[in-house]
Design a protein around this motif. Structure first.
Motif, PDB file in Angstrom:
ATOM      1  N   ALA A  83      15.254 -20.632  -7.255  1.00 44.07           N
ATOM      2  CA  ALA A  83      16.549 -20.267  -6.672  1.00 44.07           C
ATOM      3  C   ALA A  83      16.761 -20.941  -5.318  1.00 44.07           C
ATOM      4  CB  ALA A  83      16.642 -18.749  -6.515  1.00 44.07           C
ATOM      5  N   ILE A  84      15.706 -21.017  -4.514  1.00 41.46           N
ATOM      6  CA  ILE A  84      15.810 -21.652  -3.203  1.00 41.46           C
ATOM      7  C   ILE A  84      16.105 -23.142  -3.350  1.00 41.46           C
ATOM      8  CG2 ILE A  84      14.493 -22.318  -1.145  1.00 41.46           C
ATOM      9  CD1 ILE A  84      13.049 -19.567  -1.443  1.00 41.46           C
ATOM     10  N   VAL A  85      15.407 -23.792  -4.275  1.00 35.32           N
ATOM     11  CA  VAL A  85      15.650 -25.216  -4.525  1.00 35.32           C
ATOM     12  C   VAL A  85      17.080 -25.428  -5.007  1.00 35.32           C
ATOM     13  CG1 VAL A  85      15.045 -27.188  -5.979  1.00 35.32           C
ATOM     14  CG2 VAL A  85      13.241 -25.785  -4.971  1.00 35.32           C
ATOM     15  N   TRP A  86      17.545 -24.562  -5.895  1.00 38.16           N
ATOM     16  CA  TRP A  86      18.907 -24.686  -6.413  1.00 38.16           C
ATOM     17  C   TRP A  86      19.937 -24.557  -5.293  1.00 38.16           C
ATOM     18  CZ3 TRP A  86      23.266 -21.677  -6.307  1.00 38.16           C
ATOM     19  CH2 TRP A  86      24.327 -22.095  -7.133  1.00 38.16           C
ATOM     20  N   CYS A  87      19.740 -23.579  -4.421  1.00 36.79           N
ATOM     21  CA  CYS A  87      20.682 -23.371  -3.316  1.00 36.79           C
ATOM     22  C   CYS A  87      20.738 -24.592  -2.394  1.00 36.79           C
ATOM     23  CB  CYS A  87      20.279 -22.138  -2.503  1.00 36.79           C
ATOM     24  SG  CYS A  87      20.810 -20.594  -3.216  1.00 36.79           S
TER      25      CYS A  87
ATOM     26  N   GLY B 285      16.624 -26.835   9.091  1.00 38.38           N
ATOM     27  CA  GLY B 285      15.249 -26.607   9.512  1.00 38.38           C
ATOM     28  C   GLY B 285      14.300 -26.325   8.366  1.00 38.38           C
ATOM     29  N   ILE B 286      14.822 -26.229   7.157  1.00 38.37           N
ATOM     30  CA  ILE B 286      14.002 -25.957   5.980  1.00 38.37           C
ATOM     31  C   ILE B 286      13.826 -27.246   5.175  1.00 38.37           C
ATOM     32  CG2 ILE B 286      13.776 -24.641   3.849  1.00 38.37           C
ATOM     33  CD1 ILE B 286      13.515 -22.981   6.383  1.00 38.37           C
ATOM     34  N   SER B 287      12.594 -27.520   4.796  1.00 37.57           N
ATOM     35  CA  SER B 287      12.295 -28.729   4.026  1.00 37.57           C
ATOM     36  C   SER B 287      12.499 -28.489   2.534  1.00 37.57           C
ATOM     37  CB  SER B 287      10.852 -29.179   4.282  1.00 37.57           C
ATOM     38  OG  SER B 287      10.469 -30.178   3.358  1.00 37.57           O
ATOM     39  N   LEU B 288      13.436 -29.220   1.948  1.00 39.09           N
ATOM     40  CA  LEU B 288      13.635 -29.151   0.501  1.00 39.09           C
ATOM     41  C   LEU B 288      12.395 -29.669  -0.218  1.00 39.09           C
ATOM     42  CD1 LEU B 288      15.346 -28.767  -2.056  1.00 39.09           C
ATOM     43  CD2 LEU B 288      16.306 -31.062  -1.646  1.00 39.09           C
ATOM     44  N   LYS B 289      11.724 -30.664   0.365  1.00 32.72           N
ATOM     45  CA  LYS B 289      10.522 -31.227  -0.251  1.00 32.72           C
ATOM     46  C   LYS B 289       9.448 -30.146  -0.407  1.00 32.72           C
ATOM     47  CE  LYS B 289      12.433 -35.309  -0.057  1.00 32.72           C
ATOM     48  NZ  LYS B 289      11.900 -36.413   0.755  1.00 32.72           N
ATOM     49  N   THR B 290       9.268 -29.342   0.623  1.00 33.45           N
ATOM     50  CA  THR B 290       8.285 -28.250   0.551  1.00 33.45           C
ATOM     51  C   THR B 290       8.685 -27.230  -0.499  1.00 33.45           C
ATOM     52  OG1 THR B 290       7.344 -28.398   2.792  1.00 33.45           O
ATOM     53  CG2 THR B 290       7.450 -26.206   1.811  1.00 33.45           C
ATOM     54  N   GLN B 291       9.959 -26.883  -0.554  1.00 36.56           N
ATOM     55  CA  GLN B 291      10.415 -25.893  -1.536  1.00 36.56           C
ATOM     56  C   GLN B 291      10.258 -26.403  -2.968  1.00 36.56           C
ATOM     57  OE1 GLN B 291      10.914 -22.866  -0.432  1.00 36.56           O
ATOM     58  NE2 GLN B 291      10.570 -23.725   1.602  1.00 36.56           N
TER      59      GLN B 291
END
Length: 215
Positions: A73-77, A31-37
């Protein structure tokens, strides 16, 4: 610093903590967009180029570091964590966000407060933050159902921008030379993008029901 900005910063931190809680507690980024992060990581890296050159206060320095490190960190995860990355909704998160980066950078070259390296990148970060939430909203509309933590994350993210509008209004009436019109107008546009989400979030809260967004 006024109370509206402090409240906005706290709300922003809450949104990040909610997202980190979802990722680390559930080991899922569904449900989380990597593009947004990725866009938010670019936003903070471009905005805080002055991290080691212009010292304003300890609070300001710490907040800059927190926003940069948390976004990276969020992008890395989502990209590298062996468990978390399995839950990424790659098929739904297909918004071509690189077009947003290019368009915002060109716009920053045309519309800025001063034509300097730092000011152009500051304007670029402001414009990019306006549209950074778009891939996330598109993903949620495609999926339909929104889990509780994801819904709270987006809500607090939108609330932070709304509070910053009050911050700019307060500064307009209390500062002799108000010069951040780019941030003020961009904030209004950005908050407007959340309007549809806020409406359905309020309905779900009012009816004590699961948050569902129309496709």
């Amino acid at each position: 610093m006024n109370g509206f900005r402090l409240a906005g910063d706290i709300t922003h931190l809450i949104s990040i903590l909610v997202l980190l809680l979802k990722i680390y507690a559930t080991k899922s980024c569904s449900g989380i967009s990597l593009k947004t992060q990725e866009l938010y990581a670019v936003v903070f890296l471009a905005r805080y180029l002055d991290l080691f050159t212009d010292f304003i206060s300890v609070y300001n320095f710490v907040m800059k570091v927190v926003f940069i490190l948390s976004s990276v960190a969020i992008v890395w995860c989502m990209r590298r964590h062996r468990v978390v990355k399995r839950s990424y909704d790659k098929e739904l998160d297909t918004f071509r966000h690189h077009y947003l980066v290019g368009a915002c950078f060109v716009f920053a070259l045309l519309v800025h407060e001063k034509f300097t390296f730092q000011e152009v990148f500051w304007a670029f970060s402001i414009y990019l933050e306006v549209v950074a939430i778009v891939p996330q909203l598109v993903l949620l509309q495609r999926s339909g159902n929104v889990d509780n933590l994801t819904g709270q994350y987006v809500f607090f993210l939108g609330a932070y921008r709304a509070l910053y509008i009050l911050n700019w209004i307060y500064r307009y009436f209390t500062e002799a030379k108000f010069s951040r019109w780019i941030a003020c107008i961009s904030g209004l546009v950005q908050t407007a993008l959340y309007a549809d989400f806020f409406y359905y979030y309020f309905l779900s809260w009012k009816n004590n029901a699961k948050l569902n967004l129309p496709a």
